[in-house]
Design a protein around this motif. Sequence first.
Motif, mmCIF file in Angstrom:
data_model
loop_
_atom_site.group_PDB
_atom_site.id
_atom_site.type_symbol
_atom_site.label_atom_id
_atom_site.label_comp_id
_atom_site.label_asym_id
_atom_site.label_seq_id
_atom_site.Cartn_x
_atom_site.Cartn_y
_atom_site.Cartn_z
ATOM 1 N N LYS A 106 0.837 -1.194 0.000
ATOM 2 C CA LYS A 106 0.000 0.000 0.000
ATOM 3 C C LYS A 106 0.873 1.245 0.000
ATOM 4 C CE LYS A 106 -4.176 -1.821 2.194
ATOM 5 N NZ LYS A 106 -5.143 -1.663 3.310
ATOM 6 N N ILE A 107 0.398 2.267 -0.676
ATOM 7 C CA ILE A 107 1.135 3.524 -0.758
ATOM 8 C C ILE A 107 0.604 4.529 0.250
ATOM 9 C CG2 ILE A 107 1.810 5.437 -2.268
ATOM 10 C CD1 ILE A 107 1.334 3.570 -4.624
ATOM 11 N N PHE A 108 -0.694 4.665 0.297
ATOM 12 C CA PHE A 108 -1.304 5.687 1.143
ATOM 13 C C PHE A 108 -1.768 5.088 2.470
ATOM 14 C CE2 PHE A 108 -1.098 8.438 -2.342
ATOM 15 C CZ PHE A 108 -1.582 7.776 -3.464
ATOM 16 N N ASP A 109 -1.711 5.903 3.496
ATOM 17 C CA ASP A 109 -2.177 5.493 4.819
ATOM 18 C C ASP A 109 -3.638 5.870 5.038
ATOM 19 O OD1 ASP A 109 0.298 4.475 5.537
ATOM 20 O OD2 ASP A 109 1.021 6.435 6.148
ATOM 21 N N ILE A 110 -4.408 5.917 3.970
ATOM 22 C CA ILE A 110 -5.834 6.230 4.059
ATOM 23 C C ILE A 110 -6.593 4.926 3.834
ATOM 24 C CG2 ILE A 110 -7.712 7.654 3.162
ATOM 25 C CD1 ILE A 110 -5.641 9.633 2.176
ATOM 26 N N GLY A 111 -7.005 4.297 4.933
ATOM 27 C CA GLY A 111 -7.570 2.961 4.895
ATOM 28 C C GLY A 111 -8.742 2.740 3.964
ATOM 29 N N PRO A 112 -9.735 3.650 3.914
ATOM 30 C CA PRO A 112 -10.937 3.374 3.122
ATOM 31 C C PRO A 112 -10.755 3.336 1.616
ATOM 32 C CG PRO A 112 -11.387 4.990 4.837
ATOM 33 C CD PRO A 112 -9.906 4.823 4.776
ATOM 34 N N LEU A 113 -9.624 3.755 1.091
ATOM 35 C CA LEU A 113 -9.438 3.683 -0.357
ATOM 36 C C LEU A 113 -9.608 2.239 -0.834
ATOM 37 C CD1 LEU A 113 -6.453 6.074 -1.176
ATOM 38 C CD2 LEU A 113 -8.866 6.414 -1.665
ATOM 39 N N ARG A 114 -10.341 2.076 -1.904
ATOM 40 C CA ARG A 114 -10.697 0.739 -2.373
ATOM 41 C C ARG A 114 -9.877 0.382 -3.620
ATOM 42 N NH1 ARG A 114 -16.820 0.366 -2.858
ATOM 43 N NH2 ARG A 114 -16.437 1.974 -4.455
ATOM 44 N N TYR A 115 -9.296 -0.807 -3.628
ATOM 45 C CA TYR A 115 -8.466 -1.271 -4.738
ATOM 46 C C TYR A 115 -9.049 -2.555 -5.323
ATOM 47 C CZ TYR A 115 -4.960 1.636 -2.334
ATOM 48 O OH TYR A 115 -4.289 2.662 -1.723
ATOM 49 N N LEU A 116 -8.875 -2.710 -6.623
ATOM 50 C CA LEU A 116 -9.170 -3.977 -7.283
ATOM 51 C C LEU A 116 -7.833 -4.626 -7.633
ATOM 52 C CD1 LEU A 116 -11.039 -6.030 -8.718
ATOM 53 C CD2 LEU A 116 -10.912 -4.563 -10.744
ATOM 54 N N GLU A 117 -7.617 -5.854 -7.191
ATOM 55 C CA GLU A 117 -6.342 -6.530 -7.439
ATOM 56 C C GLU A 117 -6.477 -7.538 -8.585
ATOM 57 O OE1 GLU A 117 -3.864 -6.403 -3.305
ATOM 58 O OE2 GLU A 117 -5.139 -8.158 -3.614
ATOM 59 N N TYR A 118 -5.402 -7.627 -9.384
ATOM 60 C CA TYR A 118 -5.370 -8.637 -10.446
ATOM 61 C C TYR A 118 -4.203 -9.585 -10.198
ATOM 62 C CZ TYR A 118 -1.919 -5.426 -12.576
ATOM 63 O OH TYR A 118 -0.842 -4.610 -12.823
ATOM 64 N N SER A 119 -4.315 -10.803 -10.716
ATOM 65 C CA SER A 119 -3.337 -11.852 -10.462
ATOM 66 C C SER A 119 -2.014 -11.586 -11.174
ATOM 67 C CB SER A 119 -3.897 -13.203 -10.918
ATOM 68 O OG SER A 119 -2.910 -14.207 -10.864
ATOM 69 N N LYS A 120 -0.906 -11.896 -10.494
ATOM 70 C CA LYS A 120 0.412 -11.756 -11.107
ATOM 71 C C LYS A 120 0.561 -12.652 -12.334
ATOM 72 C CE LYS A 120 3.085 -10.530 -6.957
ATOM 73 N NZ LYS A 120 4.226 -10.922 -6.102
ATOM 74 N N LYS A 121 0.012 -13.866 -12.238
ATOM 75 C CA LYS A 121 0.198 -14.847 -13.307
ATOM 76 C C LYS A 121 -0.686 -14.558 -14.513
ATOM 77 C CE LYS A 121 1.492 -18.461 -10.004
ATOM 78 N NZ LYS A 121 1.163 -19.808 -9.453
ATOM 79 N N MET A 122 -1.769 -13.827 -14.307
ATOM 80 C CA MET A 122 -2.684 -13.440 -15.391
ATOM 81 C C MET A 122 -3.101 -14.639 -16.237
ATOM 82 S SD MET A 122 -1.261 -9.687 -16.619
ATOM 83 C CE MET A 122 -2.541 -9.583 -17.858
ATOM 84 N N LYS A 123 -3.526 -15.720 -15.553
ATOM 85 C CA LYS A 123 -4.051 -16.870 -16.264
ATOM 86 C C LYS A 123 -5.413 -16.530 -16.857
ATOM 87 C CE LYS A 123 -1.585 -20.382 -13.585
ATOM 88 N NZ LYS A 123 -1.705 -21.584 -12.710
#
Length: 282
Positions: A106-123
């Motif tokens: 995480k970059i920011f210390d603002i907890g409520p920010l919402r992220y969508l994560e994608y897989s490293k392997k990108m299967k």
Amino acid sequence: MAKKENKDCFVIMPISDTDGYDKGHFSRVYEDIIKPAVANTDFSVTRADEVKETNFIHLDILKQLIDAPIAICDLSSHNPNVLFELGIRQAFDKPVVLIREEGTPKIFDIGPLRYLEYSKKMKYHDVLRTQAELTESINATKEAKGKQGNINSIVRLMALSNPAAIPTLEGDNKEAFAIDVLQSQMNDIRKMMETSMMENRKGVSKGSISSIEYERISNRLDRLMDSKRRMPRERHEKEFHRLMREAEEVSMHFEDKTDHRMFRYLQERIHNAMRNDLEELM
């Protein structure tokens, strides 16, 4: 005649290959995840390298960055230019969907920010799932625009009274002056992002030599850019070259990869400032 509704979805992400990632990684993220996801919405996807409206590319990108009704930002590489553009977008309180590769700190210390994560392997199945999730996030962010529940708005999270705005001006030079004001705001955002990155790196103290040297050269660059109307052209150009050499020499004294990345970014800023200065004088 009614003005055509802006349906652009501006993508903020690294364009070239980045240290620590396979060759073509972010191109695949753009082509395989982002573009198909946006295609399933009412928006049309565009990235900085695809903006070619006029000869003033940097201003066209800035216009897209602010005017686009929705944006997607990939935070995976902690790229300074990406963070800078995100800072501008957030300062104007514009809707943005944040994505990142799994395992990205995480970059920011603002907890409520919402992220969508994608897989490293990108299967294949992972990519399809992320496409659907990103499409859903884009539509949800669109619906949340202007609402108190829009948790990806730093302006609203910090209860700021007003976001940044381009002033409405009168007179023949109103557009040029508005750009000057906007660039001043951008410089403030950039300084905030750079200082945060330099001071919050793991194992590096606020008063480290690299941080001090970076801030010193960065401040000299800002002063040099502000003095362009008061300094002869030849001397101005000579000072730019001197500052570039100094940044290169200082960076050679550090072994940390993050230090090298930050000073490489600083050298890019100096180079871009030199180029923009020459464009204005031509």
